[in-house]
Design a protein around this motif. Structure first.
Motif, short mmCIF file in Angstrom:
data_model
loop_
_atom_site.label_atom_id
_atom_site.label_comp_id
_atom_site.label_asym_id
_atom_site.label_seq_id
_atom_site.Cartn_x
_atom_site.Cartn_y
_atom_site.Cartn_z
N VAL A 32 9.89 6.37 4.16
CA VAL A 32 8.65 6.12 3.39
C VAL A 32 8.43 4.71 3.16
CG1 VAL A 32 7.38 6.94 1.29
CG2 VAL A 32 9.06 8.64 2.40
N MET A 33 7.29 3.96 3.25
CA MET A 33 6.85 2.91 2.67
C MET A 33 6.68 2.95 1.18
SD MET A 33 3.90 0.18 3.59
CE MET A 33 4.43 -0.09 5.31
N ARG A 34 7.58 1.78 0.58
CA ARG A 34 7.72 1.59 -0.87
C ARG A 34 6.81 0.34 -1.14
NH1 ARG A 34 11.14 4.58 -3.60
NH2 ARG A 34 9.62 4.36 -5.23
N TYR A 35 6.22 0.38 -2.32
CA TYR A 35 5.50 -1.00 -2.67
C TYR A 35 5.90 -0.99 -4.21
CZ TYR A 35 2.28 -4.60 -3.93
OH TYR A 35 1.73 -5.71 -4.37
N ARG A 36 6.36 -1.84 -4.77
CA ARG A 36 6.76 -2.05 -6.11
C ARG A 36 6.53 -3.39 -6.73
NH1 ARG A 36 7.44 3.00 -7.37
NH2 ARG A 36 8.67 2.46 -9.08
N PRO A 37 5.02 -3.66 -7.08
CA PRO A 37 4.51 -4.83 -7.29
C PRO A 37 5.07 -5.29 -8.40
CG PRO A 37 2.99 -2.96 -7.87
CD PRO A 37 3.95 -2.29 -7.06
N GLU A 38 5.64 -4.78 -9.25
CA GLU A 38 6.63 -5.47 -10.44
C GLU A 38 7.67 -5.83 -10.07
OE1 GLU A 38 7.74 -1.04 -10.49
OE2 GLU A 38 6.02 -2.09 -9.83
N ARG A 39 8.02 -5.80 -8.99
CA ARG A 39 9.41 -6.09 -8.31
C ARG A 39 9.39 -7.03 -7.21
NH1 ARG A 39 13.34 -0.77 -8.48
NH2 ARG A 39 12.79 0.01 -10.47
N SER A 40 8.60 -6.82 -6.46
CA SER A 40 8.50 -7.61 -5.14
C SER A 40 6.97 -7.59 -4.78
CB SER A 40 9.26 -7.16 -4.09
OG SER A 40 9.13 -7.82 -2.79
N ASP A 41 6.60 -8.75 -4.00
CA ASP A 41 5.39 -8.85 -3.20
C ASP A 41 5.41 -8.16 -1.89
OD1 ASP A 41 4.41 -10.35 -5.27
OD2 ASP A 41 4.91 -12.28 -4.45
N ASP A 42 6.32 -7.92 -1.41
CA ASP A 42 6.61 -7.24 -0.22
C ASP A 42 6.81 -5.82 -0.10
OD1 ASP A 42 6.06 -9.96 1.11
OD2 ASP A 42 8.20 -10.53 0.83
N PRO A 43 6.13 -4.95 0.76
CA PRO A 43 6.40 -3.60 1.04
C PRO A 43 7.86 -3.31 1.62
CG PRO A 43 4.30 -3.84 1.69
CD PRO A 43 4.96 -5.25 1.53
N PHE A 44 8.37 -2.46 1.52
CA PHE A 44 9.79 -2.09 2.30
C PHE A 44 9.80 -0.56 2.42
CE2 PHE A 44 10.42 -1.46 -2.41
CZ PHE A 44 11.44 -0.52 -2.39
N PHE A 45 10.87 0.03 3.41
CA PHE A 45 10.83 1.06 3.83
C PHE A 45 12.24 1.84 3.16
CE2 PHE A 45 8.04 0.01 7.08
CZ PHE A 45 7.22 1.20 7.22
N GLN A 46 12.19 2.80 2.61
CA GLN A 46 13.27 3.56 2.05
C GLN A 46 13.41 5.01 2.76
OE1 GLN A 46 13.40 3.57 -2.03
NE2 GLN A 46 15.11 4.70 -2.23
N VAL A 47 14.49 5.28 3.32
CA VAL A 47 14.84 6.40 3.88
C VAL A 47 15.40 7.61 2.98
CG1 VAL A 47 16.30 7.54 5.97
CG2 VAL A 47 15.01 5.19 6.09
N TYR A 48 15.07 8.75 3.27
CA TYR A 48 15.45 9.89 2.34
C TYR A 48 15.98 10.89 3.19
CZ TYR A 48 12.78 7.81 -1.73
OH TYR A 48 12.40 6.81 -2.45
N THR A 49 16.97 11.54 2.99
CA THR A 49 17.48 12.75 3.78
C THR A 49 17.32 13.81 2.94
OG1 THR A 49 18.91 11.21 5.29
CG2 THR A 49 19.20 13.75 5.22
N ILE A 50 16.73 14.92 3.26
CA ILE A 50 16.37 16.12 2.46
C ILE A 50 16.70 17.29 3.18
CG2 ILE A 50 15.08 14.68 0.98
CD1 ILE A 50 12.56 16.50 2.30
N PRO A 51 16.85 18.61 2.66
CA PRO A 51 16.83 19.78 3.19
C PRO A 51 15.16 20.12 3.40
CG PRO A 51 17.14 20.20 0.87
CD PRO A 51 17.14 18.61 1.22
#
Length: 248
Positions: A10-29
Motif C-alpha cells: 500500500v502506498m503511504r503518504y504522511r505529509p506531517e512526516r515526509s514529503d515523499d510517499p513510500f510503500f508499506q507491505v501488510y500480510t493479512i489473512p
C-alpha cells in the motif's frame, strides 16, 4: 487447514512526516469472499489504525473508494482478492490527483468541473408547484439514462491521459454529465451548457483514447458522450454561421 494469507503493498503518504510517499507491505489473512476494501478495513482495524482511505457504502454506489489496484483505477469494494494473482497486490491512490494522505486524494478540482457544466435542470420559467411535475415518456428518460448512472467515482479522470497532461481539461465525467442534461427534455439550458463545454479546455481537448469508458464501473461511456457533444457543438456552430446568411 492452514489459514490463507495475502500481501498488500500500500502506498503511504504522511505529509506531517515526509514529503515523499513510500510503500508499506501488510500480510493479512483472507477469505475468498473478501474484496480489497475488506482487506484495507482489516488492516485499519487489526494491524495499522493510521492507514487512511475513503469508503462509505461498500456497494459500488457511493463512488468514494476508488484507488489504483495493480495500476488500474477501480473501486476497492468491487475487486475480489481471489482474482488478484500476483503478490504483493499494489494499491495506490488514484493517479492525476494531488494526494492528501495515504490513499485519499484532493477532489476539489473535480467538484469544480462538475459545477461548471451546471448539473441541474435549467428552466427559463418555472411553473407553479400546484401545476404538477414535468412529465416524461419512457423514451425521453432512456435518452439520458446511461449517463445518469455516473457515481462520480473519478476513475475516468485517473485513467484519462489528457487530464493527466493538463488538469485544465474539463474531463470525462463532467462532460458526460453535461450530455445527460442536454438530452433531458425538461431542460432549457442547452446554450449555456454548450458554451461551458465547448471552451478552450473543454470537449475539444479529448483525443478519444477511450480509457475513461474502459474503467467506468457503471458503463456510462463518457468517451462516447464526449463525441456526441462534439457533434452537437459543431452543429450549433454551423447553424449560427449559416442561418443568418439564409435570412438575407
Amino acid at each position: 487447514m492452514a489459514e490463507k494469507t495475502i500481501q498488500l503493498r500500500v502506498m503511504r503518504y504522511r505529509p506531517e512526516r515526509s514529503d515523499d510517499p513510500f510503500f508499506q507491505v501488510y500480510t493479512i489473512p483472507y477469505r475468498d469472499d473478501m474484496v480489497v476494501l475488506d482487506a484495507l478495513n482489516y488492516i485499519k482495524d487489526h494491524v495499522d489504525p493510521t492507514l487512511t482511505y475513503r469508503w462509505s457504502c461498500r456497494l459500488g454506489i457511493c463512488g468514494s473508494c476508488g484507488a489504483n489496484i495493480e495500476g488500474t483505477p477501480k473501486l476497492t469494494c468491487s475487486v475480489f482478492l481471489r482474482d488478484l494473482r500476483r503478490q504483493p497486490v499494489t494499491i495506490e491512490p488514484l493517479a492525476n490527483f494531488p494526494i492528501l494522505k495515504d490513499l485519499v486524494v484532493d477532489i476539489e478540482d473535480f467538484m469544480d468541473k462538475l459545477l461548471r457544466v451546471k448539473p441541474y435542470i435549467i428552466r427559463e420559467k418555472e411553473k407553479p408547484l400546484e401545476r404538477g411535475e414535468y412529465r416524461q415518456t419512457q423514451e425521453e428518460v432512456d435518452m439520458f439514462r446511461q449517463q445518469s448512472a455516473c457515481i462520480n467515482c473519478m476513475l475516468c479522470y485517473s485513467a484519462c491521459p489528457v487530464y493527466g497532461h493538463d488538469d485544465r481539461f474539463l474531463g470525462p465525467a463532467a462532460s458526460a454529465l453535461a450530455y445527460r442534461y442536454l438530452q433531458d427534455s425538461r431542460d432549457e439550458g442547452g446554450d449555456a451548457r454548450i458554451a461551458a463545454i465547448a471552451s478552450t479546455h473543454g470537449i475539444w481537448q479529448c483525443t478519444f483514447v477511450g480509457e475513461c469508458s474502459v474503467v467506468c464501473p457503471k458503463d456510462v461511456d463518457p468517451a462516447g458522450a464526449i463525441q456526441q457533444l462534439k457533434a452537437m457543438a459543431a452543429t450549433k456552430l454551423m447553424k449560427s454561421m449559416l442561418l443568418p446568411l439564409a435570412s438575407r
